[in-house]
Design an enzyme around this catalytic site. Structure first.
Site, PDB file in Angstrom:
ATOM      1  N   ARG A  74      11.246  -2.623  11.937  1.00 39.78           N
ATOM      2  CA  ARG A  74      10.068  -1.997  12.525  1.00 39.78           C
ATOM      3  C   ARG A  74       9.586  -2.874  13.675  1.00 39.78           C
ATOM      4  NH1 ARG A  74       5.168  -0.030   8.604  1.00 39.78           N
ATOM      5  NH2 ARG A  74       3.793  -1.307   9.888  1.00 39.78           N
TER       6      ARG A  74
ATOM      7  N   ARG B  57      -0.892  -9.531  12.986  1.00 39.54           N
ATOM      8  CA  ARG B  57      -1.477  -8.448  12.172  1.00 39.54           C
ATOM      9  C   ARG B  57      -2.342  -9.030  11.055  1.00 39.54           C
ATOM     10  NH1 ARG B  57       3.961  -5.514  10.718  1.00 39.54           N
ATOM     11  NH2 ARG B  57       2.734  -4.247   9.287  1.00 39.54           N
TER      12      ARG B  57
ATOM     13  N   ARG C 283      -9.957   0.725   8.300  1.00 38.20           N
ATOM     14  CA  ARG C 283      -9.596  -0.653   8.630  1.00 38.20           C
ATOM     15  C   ARG C 283     -10.659  -1.371   9.438  1.00 38.20           C
ATOM     16  NH1 ARG C 283      -3.290  -1.683   9.159  1.00 38.20           N
ATOM     17  NH2 ARG C 283      -2.778   0.295   8.287  1.00 38.20           N
TER      18      ARG C 283
ATOM     19  N   ARG D  67      12.381  -5.989   5.888  1.00 36.02           N
ATOM     20  CA  ARG D  67      12.290  -4.521   5.763  1.00 36.02           C
ATOM     21  C   ARG D  67      13.033  -3.842   6.913  1.00 36.02           C
ATOM     22  NH1 ARG D  67       6.446  -1.727   5.586  1.00 36.02           N
ATOM     23  NH2 ARG D  67       6.083  -2.937   7.487  1.00 36.02           N
TER      24      ARG D  67
ATOM     25  N   LYS E 157       0.848  -1.219   0.000  1.00 39.52           N
ATOM     26  CA  LYS E 157       0.000   0.000   0.000  1.00 39.52           C
ATOM     27  C   LYS E 157       0.875   1.257   0.000  1.00 39.52           C
ATOM     28  CE  LYS E 157      -2.036  -1.169   3.886  1.00 39.52           C
ATOM     29  NZ  LYS E 157      -1.379  -2.469   4.161  1.00 39.52           N
TER      30      LYS E 157
END
Ligand code: AP5
Length: 208
Positions: A153, A164, A84, A123, A9
């Site tokens: 992160r 998640r 969401r 990431r 996204k």
């Protein structure tokens, strides 16, 4: 822009923001910025974000309501990672009605779970400015933008990513069903492939 964590996204949202020449409001980025700045909202959001849970709807709707009332949003905008929950979608509907703005499209990027876990575990983000980078195997590399330290992160460890994904299936997928039932234009895009391939699918899907 909707889709599971790591669907792309943010990556596609930045491209869309540039090609459409409109601002992008990404609730995750706004919350992380607030956290780095140490604001009350940032501190309150932290425990939800680190656990892979959703931040309460009223906080998120407050952020979006404020953003959309500003001058920046007058000629259109991209919403990334919002709404969401069905309550957020209903709240967005009320905000848009008040402002006399029409929702053009709901972009839904899908990617399978194993690819998501792979993408997010590799990431790195800058602990100072927040920019995200793909992991190149150099753990001692520093941020090319501000020289800050690159770290994973907090919610990108495999276990939190799996959580998640569960939260996404339980609370966010119903938003797509809600939009389809309401007759909104939902554009489904396969998020597997190169960034450029997906960019082209997004452009074709929304007709730009
Ligand atoms: P948020 O920051 O929005 O996280 P997310 O939705 O989980 O999405 P990500 O940022 O992880 O992924 P993305 O889909 O943007 O993919 P990206 O382009 O970065 O939210 C974080 C937290 O904030 C939430 O868990 C929640 O606590 C809170 N929050 C935020 N919004 C909220 C809301 N509305 N309500 C309640 N709480 C909210 O790509 C991921 C990686 O893949 C990158 O490394 C990228 O380089 C790579 N990549 C991108 N495209 C490709 C490709 N085509 N091929 C290979 N790799 C790719």
């Amino acid at each position: 822009m909707m889709g599971p964590p790591g669907a792309g996204k943010g990556t596609q949202g930045e491209i869309l923001e540039r090609s459409l020449g409109v601002p992008r409001f990404a609730t995750g980025d706004i919350l992380r910025h607030a956290r780095r700045e140490g604001t009350k909202m940032g501190r309150e959001a932290q425990r939800f974000m680190d656990a892979g849970e959703l931040v309460p709807d009223e906080v998120i709707l407050g952020i979006i309501g404020e953003a959309l009332q500003g001058d920046k949003a007058r000629d259109g905008f991209v919403l990334d990672g919002f709404p969401r929950t069905v309550a957020q979608a209903e709240g967005l509907g009320r905000i848009l009605d008040e402002l006399g703005i029409r929702l053009d499209a709901v972009l839904n990027i899908s990617v399978e779970d194993d690819e998501i876990v792979h993408r997010l575990s590799s990431r790195l983000v800058c602990s100072s400015c927040g920019i995200a980078l793909a992991h190149d195997g150099q753990s001692d590399a520093s941020c090319p933008v501000c020289g800050g330290t690159l770290v994973q992160r907090r919610d990108d460890d495999a276990e939190t990513v799996r959580h998640r994904l569960i939260v996404y299936r339980e609370r966010t997928e119903p938003v797509l069903t809600w939009y389809r039932a309401a007759g909104a234009r939902v554009v489904d895009v396969d998020g597997l492939g190169s960034v450029e391939e997906i960019r082209d699918r997004v452009r074709a899907g929304i007709g730009i």
